[in-house]
Each structure stands twice: as structure tokens, then as C-alpha cells.
Design a protein around this motif. Sequence first.
Motif, PDB file in Angstrom:
ATOM      1  N   LEU A   1       0.806  -1.223   0.000  1.00 18.52           N
ATOM      2  CA  LEU A   1       0.000   0.000   0.000  1.00 18.52           C
ATOM      3  C   LEU A   1       0.841   1.276   0.000  1.00 18.52           C
ATOM      4  O   LEU A   1       0.301   2.372  -0.067  1.00 18.52           O
ATOM      5  N   ASP A   2       2.146   1.128   0.116  1.00 16.30           N
ATOM      6  CA  ASP A   2       3.091   2.247   0.057  1.00 16.30           C
ATOM      7  C   ASP A   2       2.815   3.324   1.115  1.00 16.30           C
ATOM      8  O   ASP A   2       3.012   4.513   0.875  1.00 16.30           O
ATOM      9  N   LEU A   3       2.372   2.890   2.284  1.00 18.83           N
ATOM     10  CA  LEU A   3       2.151   3.800   3.411  1.00 18.83           C
ATOM     11  C   LEU A   3       3.510   4.207   3.974  1.00 18.83           C
ATOM     12  O   LEU A   3       4.409   3.371   4.063  1.00 18.83           O
ATOM     13  N   PRO A   4       3.705   5.473   4.337  1.00 16.76           N
ATOM     14  CA  PRO A   4       5.003   5.889   4.883  1.00 16.76           C
ATOM     15  C   PRO A   4       5.388   5.067   6.124  1.00 16.76           C
ATOM     16  O   PRO A   4       4.555   4.771   6.981  1.00 16.76           O
ATOM     17  N   VAL A   5       6.647   4.685   6.174  1.00 13.03           N
ATOM     18  CA  VAL A   5       7.161   3.832   7.241  1.00 13.03           C
ATOM     19  C   VAL A   5       6.939   4.469   8.612  1.00 13.03           C
ATOM     20  O   VAL A   5       6.653   3.767   9.584  1.00 13.03           O
ATOM     21  N   LEU A   6       7.052   5.775   8.692  1.00 13.70           N
ATOM     22  CA  LEU A   6       6.880   6.466   9.977  1.00 13.70           C
ATOM     23  C   LEU A   6       5.496   6.175  10.557  1.00 13.70           C
ATOM     24  O   LEU A   6       5.368   5.891  11.753  1.00 13.70           O
ATOM     25  N   TYR A   7       4.460   6.221   9.734  1.00 12.26           N
ATOM     26  CA  TYR A   7       3.108   5.946  10.221  1.00 12.26           C
ATOM     27  C   TYR A   7       2.972   4.497  10.699  1.00 12.26           C
ATOM     28  O   TYR A   7       2.307   4.214  11.690  1.00 12.26           O
ATOM     29  N   VAL A   8       3.603   3.589   9.963  1.00 10.79           N
ATOM     30  CA  VAL A   8       3.550   2.176  10.346  1.00 10.79           C
ATOM     31  C   VAL A   8       4.262   1.969  11.680  1.00 10.79           C
ATOM     32  O   VAL A   8       3.765   1.259  12.557  1.00 10.79           O
ATOM     33  N   LEU A   9       5.430   2.600  11.856  1.00 15.81           N
ATOM     34  CA  LEU A   9       6.168   2.480  13.123  1.00 15.81           C
ATOM     35  C   LEU A   9       5.355   3.032  14.291  1.00 15.81           C
ATOM     36  O   LEU A   9       5.287   2.421  15.356  1.00 15.81           O
ATOM     37  N   ILE A  10       4.744   4.180  14.083  1.00 15.33           N
ATOM     38  CA  ILE A  10       3.915   4.772  15.148  1.00 15.33           C
ATOM     39  C   ILE A  10       2.739   3.852  15.449  1.00 15.33           C
ATOM     40  O   ILE A  10       2.420   3.598  16.617  1.00 15.33           O
ATOM     41  N   GLY A  11       2.106   3.333  14.418  1.00 20.21           N
ATOM     42  CA  GLY A  11       0.991   2.408  14.624  1.00 20.21           C
ATOM     43  C   GLY A  11       1.423   1.150  15.369  1.00 20.21           C
ATOM     44  O   GLY A  11       0.715   0.676  16.274  1.00 20.21           O
ATOM     45  N   CYS A  12       2.577   0.608  15.023  1.00 16.95           N
ATOM     46  CA  CYS A  12       3.084  -0.592  15.718  1.00 16.95           C
ATOM     47  C   CYS A  12       3.397  -0.280  17.178  1.00 16.95           C
ATOM     48  O   CYS A  12       3.127  -1.101  18.065  1.00 16.95           O
ATOM     49  N   ALA A  13       3.974   0.879  17.433  1.00 18.30           N
ATOM     50  CA  ALA A  13       4.283   1.265  18.818  1.00 18.30           C
ATOM     51  C   ALA A  13       2.997   1.397  19.631  1.00 18.30           C
ATOM     52  O   ALA A  13       2.910   0.890  20.763  1.00 18.30           O
ATOM     53  N   VAL A  14       2.003   2.064  19.067  1.00 16.77           N
ATOM     54  CA  VAL A  14       0.721   2.222  19.771  1.00 16.77           C
ATOM     55  C   VAL A  14       0.075   0.855  19.988  1.00 16.77           C
ATOM     56  O   VAL A  14      -0.405   0.554  21.088  1.00 16.77           O
ATOM     57  N   PHE A  15       0.087   0.019  18.969  1.00 14.52           N
ATOM     58  CA  PHE A  15      -0.480  -1.322  19.091  1.00 14.52           C
ATOM     59  C   PHE A  15       0.233  -2.113  20.185  1.00 14.52           C
ATOM     60  O   PHE A  15      -0.400  -2.797  20.993  1.00 14.52           O
ATOM     61  N   GLY A  16       1.562  -2.038  20.222  1.00 14.83           N
ATOM     62  CA  GLY A  16       2.327  -2.734  21.246  1.00 14.83           C
ATOM     63  C   GLY A  16       2.010  -2.249  22.648  1.00 14.83           C
ATOM     64  O   GLY A  16       1.866  -3.050  23.582  1.00 14.83           O
ATOM     65  N   LEU A  17       1.879  -0.930  22.811  1.00 11.94           N
ATOM     66  CA  LEU A  17       1.536  -0.376  24.119  1.00 11.94           C
ATOM     67  C   LEU A  17       0.141  -0.816  24.567  1.00 11.94           C
ATOM     68  O   LEU A  17      -0.057  -1.233  25.712  1.00 11.94           O
ATOM     69  N   VAL A  18      -0.823  -0.731  23.649  1.00 11.23           N
ATOM     70  CA  VAL A  18      -2.195  -1.121  23.987  1.00 11.23           C
ATOM     71  C   VAL A  18      -2.251  -2.612  24.328  1.00 11.23           C
ATOM     72  O   VAL A  18      -2.872  -3.009  25.320  1.00 11.23           O
ATOM     73  N   THR A  19      -1.586  -3.438  23.532  1.00 11.19           N
ATOM     74  CA  THR A  19      -1.560  -4.877  23.789  1.00 11.19           C
ATOM     75  C   THR A  19      -0.941  -5.179  25.152  1.00 11.19           C
ATOM     76  O   THR A  19      -1.460  -6.001  25.916  1.00 11.19           O
ATOM     77  N   SER A  20       0.164  -4.511  25.479  1.00 11.33           N
ATOM     78  CA  SER A  20       0.815  -4.724  26.780  1.00 11.33           C
ATOM     79  C   SER A  20      -0.091  -4.312  27.928  1.00 11.33           C
ATOM     80  O   SER A  20      -0.166  -5.002  28.946  1.00 11.33           O
ATOM     81  N   LEU A  21      -0.777  -3.190  27.767  1.00 15.01           N
ATOM     82  CA  LEU A  21      -1.696  -2.736  28.818  1.00 15.01           C
ATOM     83  C   LEU A  21      -2.843  -3.731  29.019  1.00 15.01           C
ATOM     84  O   LEU A  21      -3.235  -4.020  30.157  1.00 15.01           O
ATOM     85  N   ILE A  22      -3.375  -4.243  27.930  1.00 13.17           N
ATOM     86  CA  ILE A  22      -4.469  -5.214  28.025  1.00 13.17           C
ATOM     87  C   ILE A  22      -3.982  -6.490  28.715  1.00 13.17           C
ATOM     88  O   ILE A  22      -4.652  -7.022  29.607  1.00 13.17           O
ATOM     89  N   ILE A  23      -2.810  -6.983  28.335  1.00 10.52           N
ATOM     90  CA  ILE A  23      -2.263  -8.197  28.955  1.00 10.52           C
ATOM     91  C   ILE A  23      -1.989  -7.968  30.437  1.00 10.52           C
ATOM     92  O   ILE A  23      -2.307  -8.823  31.273  1.00 10.52           O
ATOM     93  N   ASP A  24      -1.412  -6.808  30.789  1.00 12.13           N
ATOM     94  CA  ASP A  24      -1.155  -6.499  32.202  1.00 12.13           C
ATOM     95  C   ASP A  24      -2.452  -6.427  32.999  1.00 12.13           C
ATOM     96  O   ASP A  24      -2.537  -6.927  34.119  1.00 12.13           O
ATOM     97  N   ARG A  25      -3.453  -5.802  32.434  1.00 13.54           N
ATOM     98  CA  ARG A  25      -4.742  -5.666  33.123  1.00 13.54           C
ATOM     99  C   ARG A  25      -5.394  -7.024  33.343  1.00 13.54           C
ATOM    100  O   ARG A  25      -5.940  -7.295  34.409  1.00 13.54           O
ATOM    101  N   ARG A  26      -5.326  -7.903  32.315  1.00 12.26           N
ATOM    102  CA  ARG A  26      -5.903  -9.241  32.451  1.00 12.26           C
ATOM    103  C   ARG A  26      -5.164 -10.056  33.519  1.00 12.26           C
ATOM    104  O   ARG A  26      -5.783 -10.803  34.246  1.00 12.26           O
ATOM    105  N   SER A  27      -3.829  -9.926  33.552  1.00 12.76           N
ATOM    106  CA  SER A  27      -3.073 -10.704  34.537  1.00 12.76           C
ATOM    107  C   SER A  27      -3.325 -10.208  35.963  1.00 12.76           C
ATOM    108  O   SER A  27      -3.291 -10.988  36.915  1.00 12.76           O
TER     109      SER A  27
END
Length: 190
Positions: free
Chosen positions: A161-187
Motif C-alpha cells: 500500500l506504500d504507506l510511509p514507514v513512519l506511520y507504520v512504526l507509530i501504529g506498531c508502537a501504539v499497538f504494542g503499548l495497547v496490547t501490553s496494557l491489556i495483557i497487564d490488566r488481564r493478569s
Amino acid sequence: MSKIKGKFKKALQLFIVFFKIGAFTFGGGYAMIPLIQREVSENKKWVTDDDVLDIIAIAESTPGPIAINSATFVGYRVCGFWGSFFATLGVVLPSFIIILAISAVLNEFGDLKPVQYAFNGIRAGVLALLFKALWTMYKKCPKGAVSYIVMAASFLLTAVLDLPVLYVLIGCAVFGLVTSLIIDRRSKNK
């Protein structure tokens, strides 16, 4: 006085290590990743393999070339400001000297077949170094369904899709943070 000598010696070692990496690696920063990992983690033991992954992640997501960012980060980690200065100088200086020399003669010899063949060989070698860096990082990264989904989505978003890498990196960082928070909350709820 001996503390200053020790810092200068360490900064000089950083300069030499990154000068060698900069001088003997073709193909840019990604081709340097395996060499940086081997030198600073395996040979010198300045940082761990996990630190190298963190360094690459930080260097990738900050502005500027990945090799320079990595050298600056490792240098600072090992020897503070002067370590980052000398490591950065070491990794940049060979490229500057080589580009200066090549630019002086490339117009004269660029059309010669042996020169073109040499550059084709260099490109193939760089591709091999990139695959080695990819394989090394893959082996060290956590594996699981979520990781594979993030990898595939990142690849599709940038390559297809030729999306700029910066947006993908920011999206991955946000996804990683949200996923970690959800896992921590569940545990904590269990």
C-alpha cells in the motif's frame, strides 16, 4: 586523571570499532546491523543482544540513518557524550572519505564494464547482509500470533500500500503499548 584516560581509551576503542564497521560495510545502515551486533555485543560485550534489538528499534524509529543512530546510542551507553561523539565520527568518516574519492573518479570510469560488474557484485553481497540482519532480528523477537500479524500488516502497509514507514512504526508502537496494557490488566484481574 586515570578516570579521564580510561574514558578517552574507551572512546578511542568506540571510534576504531565503528570506523572499521563504516569502512568495510557496503549497502548502508541495514547492512551494518549484523556487524554492529557482532562487534558491540559478542566481541566487546559492551551491550547485550537484547540491547542491540532495542538500539535497532530506537535507531529505526528516530530521524536519520540507522547506522549513525546506532553508533550514537551505543557510544553514549558505553562512554557518555564523548563515546557517542567518537562512535558517530567513526561510522561516518569512512563513508565521507570513500564518497569523496569515488566522486572524483566515478565520472571517468562509471561506464567501464568491470566497474559495473563490481557494483552488481556489491549489490548481491548487500542483499545477503540484509537477509542476515532480518534473520538475526527474527530469531531474537518474540513469536506468537500477534507478532506475526503485526509483521504481516507492517509489510503489507509499507510494501503493497506504500504507506510511509513512519506511520507504520507509530501504529506498531501504539499497538504494542495497547496490547501490553491489556495483557497487564488481564493478569492483574486473575
